[in-house]
Design an enzyme around this catalytic site. Structure first.
Site, mmCIF file in Angstrom:
data_model
loop_
_atom_site.group_PDB
_atom_site.id
_atom_site.type_symbol
_atom_site.label_atom_id
_atom_site.label_comp_id
_atom_site.label_asym_id
_atom_site.label_seq_id
_atom_site.Cartn_x
_atom_site.Cartn_y
_atom_site.Cartn_z
ATOM 1 N N ASP A 176 -48.843 2.326 5.693
ATOM 2 C CA ASP A 176 -50.094 2.703 5.056
ATOM 3 C C ASP A 176 -49.726 3.555 3.832
ATOM 4 O OD1 ASP A 176 -52.675 3.148 4.300
ATOM 5 O OD2 ASP A 176 -53.376 3.853 6.246
HETATM 6 C C1 BGC Z 1 -55.962 3.315 3.895
HETATM 7 C C2 BGC Z 1 -55.615 1.845 4.039
HETATM 8 C C3 BGC Z 1 -55.636 1.190 2.684
HETATM 9 C C4 BGC Z 1 -54.678 1.920 1.769
HETATM 10 C C5 BGC Z 1 -54.623 1.345 0.369
HETATM 11 C C6 BGC Z 1 -55.106 4.008 2.856
HETATM 12 O O1 BGC Z 1 -55.547 5.303 2.604
HETATM 13 O O2 BGC Z 1 -55.797 3.951 5.137
HETATM 14 O O3 BGC Z 1 -56.487 1.206 4.916
HETATM 15 O O4 BGC Z 1 -55.292 -0.168 2.800
HETATM 16 O O5 BGC Z 1 -55.092 3.271 1.665
HETATM 17 O O6 BGC Z 1 -55.783 1.624 -0.317
#
Ligand code: BGC
Length: 810
Positions: free
Chosen positions: A229
């Site tokens: 993530d």
């Molecule tokens: C979120 C993800 C997301 C990623 C990219 C993170 O803060 O938890 O679900 O895909 O950001 O935007």
């Protein structure tokens, strides 16, 4: 060059650099090696590809894309064909926009209704969540784009999501929190997985060998790439060793250096790095090949229509006294509610889509055969009471035969990056509702909310239609349903409780300190309410139709159940037939019933059809912590077929042989787990469940790299506490404005280490340690470290970049 030749040519510098992102959304490219870069984009219910420079938090607007209903909504359709159709459209749009990996779907379990991100997740039930996620994945990947189910794993809390440790026993982990991912991998053949921010039993998900190697790759046969993530990498080398392929988004070259040093020092092996390079390279080359002849347009109208169909099939009719719905032709209605003017149709955070268009109730009303006496907002969006607006609405209500009231959770109530503190809708909407109730007895409510809400006011309504967050075509979908152009067929994918205090994790969620204790074990959602006898307002799997269905002729054999479903009403409709499994005489504690299959059958008036729900490897299994395997407890199982978890229409039995005589638990040591009364599990029992002593989540008082920025409150340095105050004020201001500010929420919950992981190389881990010294009260020492770290880092970056450039020119 083929894959092996490329790998042979790669230097360690190139390999290390390849395993982390080049910028917010892309992987690094190496022209001399013929390695292009690939593009990742959010999000689960629409493509969020930023047009300009990527910035994670969405400061730059993204390209227009279809905003489909969110996962929480579409899960209510219980329709895997619909999931696949939506996935297909998402894949097509991703391809058109040059996106290679779609960061979704999200399928974390709705452990508590308070999780701010529940709108983005499918269900409280892993079987339903897994089936829906697999269907999206099949659809997306059918277009040559990788789907990336997220967040693996046990990321059911937003508060301090990047600095939180989920303490969960192995059985609960497997049965509740991993089963959905297992289905997405085995049945959806997901080629990517996103590792979550949190720790699972003391180890960051991204470094967790048990999760990434033992379970994901070895047990489930996952052969794709693991992507962190955004900012979830803690120790990149340990991540690589555990099987994580790509650190995102843009740690600069600090992470690459960390990796090289780890190989040089023997902390990890060259083979660890090579395995990940090979895996990632395979993905990059395959995805590039897939996109070679991509079509750069998609049919926006067709996708808008699909969004409308998805919304129709996912809406849940909760109540319909005296068949007030569907509305009769020419019915004299008043339309009240701010949401009728400005719909609440999607959530907030990284999934925010820039829609191709958005329908509004007030704009589409004219297309329906109704007498509209007027439309008014009735309440303010931000919760402020407004007597004049209320009066106007009440006067209007008095002039109509039926009031259509559009209401629900406002934007600030739920978002990525925050957990809710309660389950109420804004009080100003309730105040208005009470007054409308005095003026007109025929209230029809249309709810927009991405997560479960308390409804102590539900008796004011004759009918309640829950549209959840229904995407850009939600207005015409709502009107189709209200007027009977379409028949509701959705069923709740989560329980609607009477009050927050009734929920199983009420005392454990969110965690006060570092550890989140999953004491309630497998008793999540209806598994708890059904076992402990806690009444709910609308149960899991519940939803009404404008027609009725009769169930008959249940037959059980050792491969599945067969029954007949008849549409006994006068109009076409669809029924979700659900199979629940119980073992009344179980020796191993278990929920009273668990969903093990479902089928959505569409029937014309008077039509009947035979429905078959086959058993699978999950029907009778439980995770045995003694044998460390899936086992089956022998006994007489009840197969309950019903229209909801609380409305079982037919029951059959089946004798099933057990697979082991080794029972994992002692009945006399675990009375709360055996009775399902888990709202206050004593330490002794939780320890028996875990199989070890409860780890301490206490926090020492010294801020560390993995503590969240919001803990600056405790900082020794006055300057740091001032920064905390400033940030908290900014957060408060954005809350008052009624719109969640993801930037602030993100920073608030972000650990210090993320400064080095998300700044494109501007900050190194050395500098982060300096900053920590500074906030912990060693101002000059810390400042010195930051300054010297800055120069060391920029020198090292330059050297590394030079080396990569030299290689490029070779
Ligand atoms: C979120 C993800 C997301 C990623 C990219 C993170 O803060 O938890 O679900 O895909 O950001 O935007």
């Amino acid at each position: 060059m083929n894959k092996q030749e490329i790998i042979k040519k790669m230097t360690l510098e190139e390999k290390a650099a390849f395993l982390s992102g080049k910028n917010e959304w892309q992987t690094r490219d190496f022209t001399r090696l013929g390695i292009p870069s690939i593009f990742c984009s959010d999000g689960p219910h629409g493509i969020r590809k930023q047009a300009g420079a990527g910035d994670h938090l969405g400061l730059n607007e993204s390209l227009p894309a279809t905003c489909f209903p969110t996962a929480a909504t579409i899960a209510n359709s219980w329709d895997v064909d619909l999931g696949e159709a939506v996935g297909d459209a998402l894949g097509e749009e991703a391809m058109a926009e040059g996106v290679n990996i779609l960061l979704g779907p999200g399928l974390n379990i709705k452990r508590s209704p308070l999780c701010g991100r529940n709108f983005e997740y499918f269900s409280e039930d892993p079987y339903l969540a897994g089936k829906m996620a697999a269907s999206y994945t099949r659809g997306i990947q059918g277009r040559g784009v990788y789907s990336c189910p997220k967040h693996f794993a046990v990321n059911s809390q937003e508060m301090r999501r990047m600095a939180m440790n989920a303490v969960v026993d192995e059985r609960t982990l497997r049965e509740i929190y991993l089963t959905g991912f297992e289905i997405a991998v085995k049945e959806g053949h997901a080629k990517a997985i996103m590792s979550s921010y949190n720790e699972v039993n003391g180890t960051y998900a991204n470094e967790n060998k048990h999760l990434l190697k033992d379970i994901l790759r070895n047990d489930w046969g996952f052969d794709g790439i693991v992507i962190t993530d955004w900012g979830a990498s803690n120790d990149h080398a340990l991540g690589v060793q555990a099987g994580s392929d790509l650190e995102m988004p843009n740690p600069g070259l600090d992470s690459a250096r960390e990796l090289m040093e780890a190989v040089k020092s023997g902390k990890i092996s060259q083979e660890d790095v090579d395995a990940r390079v090979e895996c990632l390279l395979d993905a990059v080359l395959t995805l590039t090949e897939n996109a070679k002849h991509r079509v750069e347009v998609f049919d926006t109208e067709a996708h808008h229509d699909l969004a409308r169909r998805a919304s129709i099939e996912s809406a849940v009719l909760l109540k319909n006294e005296n068949n007030i719905l569907p509305l009769k032709p020419k019915a004299k209605v008043a339309v009240i509610g701010d949401f009728a003017f400005d719909p609440r149709y999607q959530g907030a955070g990284s999934s925010l889509v820039n829609p191709t268009k958005v329908e509004k109730i007030v704009d589409v009303l004219g297309q329906y055969d109704l007498q509209v006496v007027g439309c008014t907002r009735g309440y303010t969006r931000n919760g402020a009471e407004d007597a004049a607006m209320r009066k106007e609405a009440v006067d209007l209500a008095a002039r109509a035969d039926i009031v259509l009231f559009f209401f629900g959770l406002n934007e600030i109530s739920e978002s990525e990056g925050l957990d809710r503190e309660h389950m109420r809708i804004p009080q100003n909407q309730i105040t208005l509702l009470q007054e409308l109730g005095q003026a007109n007895a025929n209230l029809v409510g249309v709810i927009s909310a991405g997560s479960a809400i308390e409804m102590p006011w539900h008796h004011y309504f004759k009918a309640l239609l829950h549209m959840y967050l229904n995407g850009q075509a939600g207005a015409s979908a709502s009107m189709d349903l209200l007027t009977g152009a379409a028949t509701p067929s959705g069923k709740l994918s989560e329980s609607m409780v009477r009050r927050l205090e009734d929920t199983p994790a009420y005392r454990y969620y969110p965690s006060p300190e570092r550890n989140t204790e999953y004491r309630e074990s497998v008793y999540v959602g209806y598994r708890y309410y059904g076992t402990a006898g806690v009444p709910v307002l609308y149960p899991f799997g519940f939803g009404l139709s404008y027609t009725t269905f009769e169930y008959s002729d249940l037959q059980v054999d050792d491969k599945g159940v067969t029954l007949t479903v008849k549409n006994t009403g006068s109009r076409k409709g669809a029924e979700v037939v659900q199979l629940y499994v119980s073992l009344p005489e179980a020796k191993v504690f278990r929920p009273e019933r668990e969903l093990k299959g479902f089928f959505k059958v569409k029937l014309d008036a008077g039509e009947s059809r035979q429905v078959r729900i086959p058993f699978d490897d999950k029907t009778f299994r439980y995770w045995n912590v003694k044998t460390d395997k899936w086992e089956i407890e022998g006994g007489t199982y009840e197969l309950k077929v019903g229209s909801s978890s609380a409305d079982i229409r037919l029951t059959g039995t089946l004798e099933v042989a057990g697979t082991t005589e080794q029972y994992p638990y002692h009945t006399d040591h675990m009375e709360h787990y055996y009775s399902g009364q888990i709202h206050e599990v004593p330490d002794r029992e939780y320890e028996e469940l875990l199989g070890y002593s409860i780890p301490s989540g206490k926090w020492s008082g010294q801020l560390g790299a993995n503590d969240a920025i919001c803990q600056l409150y405790y900082a020794k340095s006055g300057l740091a506490r001032f920064a905390y105050k400033k940030l908290t004020n900014m957060k408060k201001k954005s809350e008052e404005a009624g719109v969640p500010d993801l930037n602030i929420l993100f920073i608030y919950n972000m650990p210090f280490r993320a400064m080095a992981k998300m700044t494109g190389g501007a900050v190194s881990m050395d500098m982060v340690h300096g900053i920590l010294d500074l906030v912990n009260g060693h101002f000059f020492g810390g400042l010195g470290k930051v300054i010297s770290g800055y120069f060391r880092n920029s020198r090292a970056n330059k050297r590394y970049e030079k080396k990569l450039k030299e290689l490029k020119n070779e």
